[in-house]
Scaffold this motif. Structure first.
Motif, PDB file in Angstrom:
ATOM      1  N   ALA A  54      -4.418  -8.314  -7.793  1.00  0.00           N
ATOM      2  CA  ALA A  54      -3.648  -8.906  -8.893  1.00  0.00           C
ATOM      3  C   ALA A  54      -2.603  -7.906  -9.384  1.00  0.00           C
ATOM      4  N   VAL A  55      -1.434  -8.423  -9.706  1.00  0.00           N
ATOM      5  CA  VAL A  55      -0.356  -7.587 -10.253  1.00  0.00           C
ATOM      6  C   VAL A  55       0.348  -8.344 -11.379  1.00  0.00           C
ATOM      7  N   THR A  60       6.905  -7.831  -8.744  1.00  0.00           N
ATOM      8  CA  THR A  60       6.219  -6.552  -8.493  1.00  0.00           C
ATOM      9  C   THR A  60       5.331  -6.665  -7.246  1.00  0.00           C
ATOM     10  N   ALA A  61       4.791  -7.853  -7.005  1.00  0.00           N
ATOM     11  CA  ALA A  61       3.992  -8.057  -5.781  1.00  0.00           C
ATOM     12  C   ALA A  61       4.864  -7.815  -4.549  1.00  0.00           C
ATOM     13  N   LEU A  62       6.073  -8.378  -4.563  1.00  0.00           N
ATOM     14  CA  LEU A  62       6.984  -8.208  -3.419  1.00  0.00           C
ATOM     15  C   LEU A  62       7.378  -6.744  -3.258  1.00  0.00           C
ATOM     16  N   HIS A  63       7.637  -6.087  -4.384  1.00  0.00           N
ATOM     17  CA  HIS A  63       7.999  -4.667  -4.338  1.00  0.00           C
ATOM     18  C   HIS A  63       6.881  -3.859  -3.667  1.00  0.00           C
ATOM     19  N   LEU A  64       5.646  -4.087  -4.120  1.00  0.00           N
ATOM     20  CA  LEU A  64       4.526  -3.325  -3.557  1.00  0.00           C
ATOM     21  C   LEU A  64       4.279  -3.671  -2.093  1.00  0.00           C
ATOM     22  N   ALA A  65       4.442  -4.943  -1.747  1.00  0.00           N
ATOM     23  CA  ALA A  65       4.234  -5.349  -0.345  1.00  0.00           C
ATOM     24  C   ALA A  65       5.219  -4.597   0.556  1.00  0.00           C
ATOM     25  N   LEU A  66       6.446  -4.461   0.095  1.00  0.00           N
ATOM     26  CA  LEU A  66       7.456  -3.735   0.886  1.00  0.00           C
ATOM     27  C   LEU A  66       7.133  -2.243   0.944  1.00  0.00           C
ATOM     28  N   ILE A 196      -1.376 -10.561  -4.571  1.00  0.00           N
ATOM     29  CA  ILE A 196      -1.048 -10.297  -3.166  1.00  0.00           C
ATOM     30  C   ILE A 196      -2.319 -10.520  -2.363  1.00  0.00           C
ATOM     31  N   THR A 197      -2.233 -11.298  -1.288  1.00  0.00           N
ATOM     32  CA  THR A 197      -3.401 -11.382  -0.404  1.00  0.00           C
ATOM     33  C   THR A 197      -3.084 -10.647   0.891  1.00  0.00           C
ATOM     34  N   THR A 198      -4.124 -10.061   1.447  1.00  0.00           N
ATOM     35  CA  THR A 198      -3.962  -9.333   2.714  1.00  0.00           C
ATOM     36  C   THR A 198      -5.271  -9.362   3.500  1.00  0.00           C
ATOM     37  N   ASP A 199      -5.148  -9.299   4.818  1.00  0.00           N
ATOM     38  CA  ASP A 199      -6.343  -9.221   5.668  1.00  0.00           C
ATOM     39  C   ASP A 199      -6.672  -7.765   6.007  1.00  0.00           C
ATOM     40  N   ARG A 200      -5.850  -6.838   5.504  1.00  0.00           N
ATOM     41  CA  ARG A 200      -6.028  -5.430   5.896  1.00  0.00           C
ATOM     42  C   ARG A 200      -6.589  -4.590   4.757  1.00  0.00           C
ATOM     43  N   ALA A 201      -7.742  -3.966   5.021  1.00  0.00           N
ATOM     44  CA  ALA A 201      -8.394  -3.145   3.998  1.00  0.00           C
ATOM     45  C   ALA A 201      -7.513  -1.950   3.614  1.00  0.00           C
ATOM     46  N   ASP A 202      -6.779  -1.377   4.590  1.00  0.00           N
ATOM     47  CA  ASP A 202      -5.934  -0.216   4.267  1.00  0.00           C
ATOM     48  C   ASP A 202      -4.783  -0.632   3.338  1.00  0.00           C
ATOM     49  N   TYR A 203      -4.198  -1.807   3.581  1.00  0.00           N
ATOM     50  CA  TYR A 203      -3.145  -2.280   2.683  1.00  0.00           C
ATOM     51  C   TYR A 203      -3.720  -2.529   1.279  1.00  0.00           C
ATOM     52  N   ALA A 204      -4.902  -3.162   1.243  1.00  0.00           N
ATOM     53  CA  ALA A 204      -5.504  -3.492  -0.055  1.00  0.00           C
ATOM     54  C   ALA A 204      -5.727  -2.216  -0.868  1.00  0.00           C
ATOM     55  N   ALA A 205      -6.258  -1.186  -0.214  1.00  0.00           N
ATOM     56  CA  ALA A 205      -6.532   0.071  -0.922  1.00  0.00           C
ATOM     57  C   ALA A 205      -5.232   0.684  -1.441  1.00  0.00           C
ATOM     58  N   LYS A 206      -4.198   0.646  -0.625  1.00  0.00           N
ATOM     59  CA  LYS A 206      -2.928   1.253  -1.056  1.00  0.00           C
ATOM     60  C   LYS A 206      -2.296   0.428  -2.186  1.00  0.00           C
ATOM     61  N   LEU A 207      -2.396  -0.883  -2.082  1.00  0.00           N
ATOM     62  CA  LEU A 207      -1.831  -1.741  -3.138  1.00  0.00           C
ATOM     63  C   LEU A 207      -2.514  -1.478  -4.481  1.00  0.00           C
ATOM     64  N   ARG A 208      -3.842  -1.259  -4.420  1.00  0.00           N
ATOM     65  CA  ARG A 208      -4.576  -0.981  -5.675  1.00  0.00           C
ATOM     66  C   ARG A 208      -4.134   0.354  -6.285  1.00  0.00           C
ATOM     67  N   LEU A 209      -3.855   1.303  -5.431  1.00  0.00           N
ATOM     68  CA  LEU A 209      -3.333   2.588  -5.928  1.00  0.00           C
ATOM     69  C   LEU A 209      -1.944   2.417  -6.544  1.00  0.00           C
ATOM     70  N   LEU A 210      -1.076   1.714  -5.786  1.00  0.00           N
ATOM     71  CA  LEU A 210       0.320   1.581  -6.217  1.00  0.00           C
ATOM     72  C   LEU A 210       0.456   0.828  -7.536  1.00  0.00           C
ATOM     73  N   ARG A 211      -0.415  -0.169  -7.755  1.00  0.00           N
ATOM     74  CA  ARG A 211      -0.250  -0.983  -8.966  1.00  0.00           C
ATOM     75  C   ARG A 211      -0.684  -0.236 -10.225  1.00  0.00           C
ATOM     76  N   GLY A 214      -0.864   5.155  -9.004  1.00  0.00           N
ATOM     77  CA  GLY A 214      -1.371   6.025  -7.937  1.00  0.00           C
ATOM     78  C   GLY A 214      -2.689   6.693  -8.299  1.00  0.00           C
ATOM     79  N   MET A 215      -3.400   6.129  -9.290  1.00  0.00           N
ATOM     80  CA  MET A 215      -4.654   6.728  -9.787  1.00  0.00           C
ATOM     81  C   MET A 215      -5.789   6.574  -8.784  1.00  0.00           C
ATOM     82  N   SER A 216      -6.464   7.677  -8.474  1.00  0.00           N
ATOM     83  CA  SER A 216      -7.500   7.643  -7.436  1.00  0.00           C
ATOM     84  C   SER A 216      -8.769   6.913  -7.885  1.00  0.00           C
ATOM     85  N   VAL A 217      -9.009   6.827  -9.197  1.00  0.00           N
ATOM     86  CA  VAL A 217     -10.220   6.177  -9.720  1.00  0.00           C
ATOM     87  C   VAL A 217      -9.765   5.145 -10.747  1.00  0.00           C
TER      88      VAL A 217
END
Ligand SMILES: Cc1ncc(COP(=O)(O)O)c(C=O)c1O
Length: 382
Positions: A54-55, A60-66, A196-211, A214-217
């Motif tokens: 969620a964003v 902002t979803a499009l920005h992060l996807a790019l 944003i929906t994605t089938d990729r766990a690596d994208y999901a993790a990065k999107l959560r950081l970016l939104r 960039g907080m690790s926790v």
């Protein structure tokens, strides 16, 4: 000056939304927390996606996807000119260049042949827009993307609840990043909001950081921890959070998607029947391979000048009925001509100049529907 009696759109909200919002406010957790997590889980169920992030809105979803695709200065992203300006703006936010490819004049979405012609060695992605909730030619665009080794992103701002070849938009069989809007003009609303929906766990993790900066926790993890956790900021992030108050509204809204779309289909069926015989009015018909959510009811005044269309819209307004011009052609806006000069995309321009959006919302009464039908029949330019 009073607002038109029949607006273009009115989101339907009720006791369930109010109860969930009240409960959320009382809980003491009002931004990105348990409700956001619940909404993300519910959205995965709704779309069949593996991950939902969620964003704050679809822009902002499009920005992060790019950003997840590492789109940067020097890169090109192919977008339709026939869209809301946010589609192309998101590319500019990354310092990259939006390259327009014209639309198909019938479905008003990217024409895959025009996309193929626009691909250069700098092209990194194609951004398909499901305009007014009508799925773009995803199979053809995905094939092109694969052939050229580039990414496909879906701007599904308007497309929650639509289907393409029997699959919900957001299910990710065609692309790995699908972006939705919860603005009040959309099928469901949280005021503002996005997913944003994605089938990729690596994208999901990065999107959560970016939104979230960039907080690790995240706050939920820290709140639930029995030991002291200090976060670090691993990458340049943003504050693109959705609040729990918004997510509470979204949870109630999401449950109502089937009922909302069913009601919209009823109204559209009445409009289609009534307008089929109006001279000068061209209707858009759902193709066999897709199911539209009918986010917007669009008619085309084929052959009408923009002046005639403006006069038609004014007569509707004089009768207390709101309408809007069709979808914009982004390349004609000053923000784009100033950067890129004059460009020409005839199919997009003709559709922008001839289409009109008419009122469509779930709580329209029979009398309101009849008023719109009568006014369109009476005032449509011949
Ligand atoms: C096709 C398209 N993309 C992006 C957006 C931006 O969505 P938001 O207002 O949630 O940022 C919209 C909004 O109207 C849209 O129609």
């Amino acid at each position: 000056m009073s607002a038109p009696a029949i607006p273009l759109m009115r989101p339907e909200m009720g006791d369930e939304e109010i109860a969930l919002v009240a409960e959320t406010i009382r809980s003491g957790w009002i931004t990105q927390g348990p409700r956001v997590r619940e909404l993300e889980a519910a959205f995965c169920v709704h779309t069949g996606a593996a991950h939902a992030i969620a964003v704050s809105n679809c822009t902002t979803a499009l920005h992060l996807a790019l950003l997840v695709l590492d789109i940067k200065p020097g890169d090109e992203v192919i977008v339709p000119p026939h869209s809301y300006i946010a589609t192309a703006n998101a590319v500019l936010y990354c310092g990259a260049t939006p390259v327009f490819a014209d639309i198909d004049p019938v479905d008003l979405n990217l024409d895959p042949r025009k996309v193929a012609a626009a691909i250069t060695p700098r092209t990194k992605a194609i951004m398909a827009v499901h305009q007014v909730g009508r799925p773009a030619a995803l199979a053809e665009l995905a094939a092109l993307a694969q052939q050229h080794g580039i990414a496909l992103i879906e701007d599904a701002a308007c497309a929650a609840g639509s289907e393409y070849h029997g699959k919900p938009i957001g299910a990710n069989p065609w692309s790995s990043l699908v972006c939705f809007s919860f603005h009040p003009r959309k099928i469901i609303s949280t005021g503002d909001g996005g997913m944003i929906t994605t089938d990729r766990a690596d994208y999901a993790a990065k999107l959560r950081l970016l939104r979230q900066h960039g907080m690790s926790v995240n706050d939920l993890q820290r709140h639930g921890s029995k030991t002291i956790v200090n976060e670090e900021y691993t990458i340049l992030g943003y504050n693109y959070r959705l609040t729990d108050v918004q997510a509470a509204i979204g949870l109630a809204q999401l449950r109502r998607v089937p009922a909302f779309i069913a009601r919209r289909r009823e109204i559209v069926a009445r409009y289609d029947t009534a307008f089929a015989s109006v001279p000068g009015v061209t209707l858009f018909r759902e193709p066999a391979h897709a199911r539209w959510n009918h986010q917007t009811y669009l008619i085309r005044l084929t052959g009408a000048t923009t002046a005639a269309r403006g006069a038609f819209m004014q007569k509707l307004l004089d009768d207390g009925i709101a309408s809007r011009r069709g979808i914009m052609s982004i390349h004609r806006e000053p923000a784009y001509t100033a950067r890129f000069g004059t460009q020409s995309f005839p199919a997009s321009e003709a559709a922008s100049d001839q289409c009109v959006c008419l009122p469509l919302y779930t709580q329209m009464t029979d009398a309101e529907i009849e008023r719109v039908i009568t006014a369109v029949r009476q005032h449509a330019p011949r």
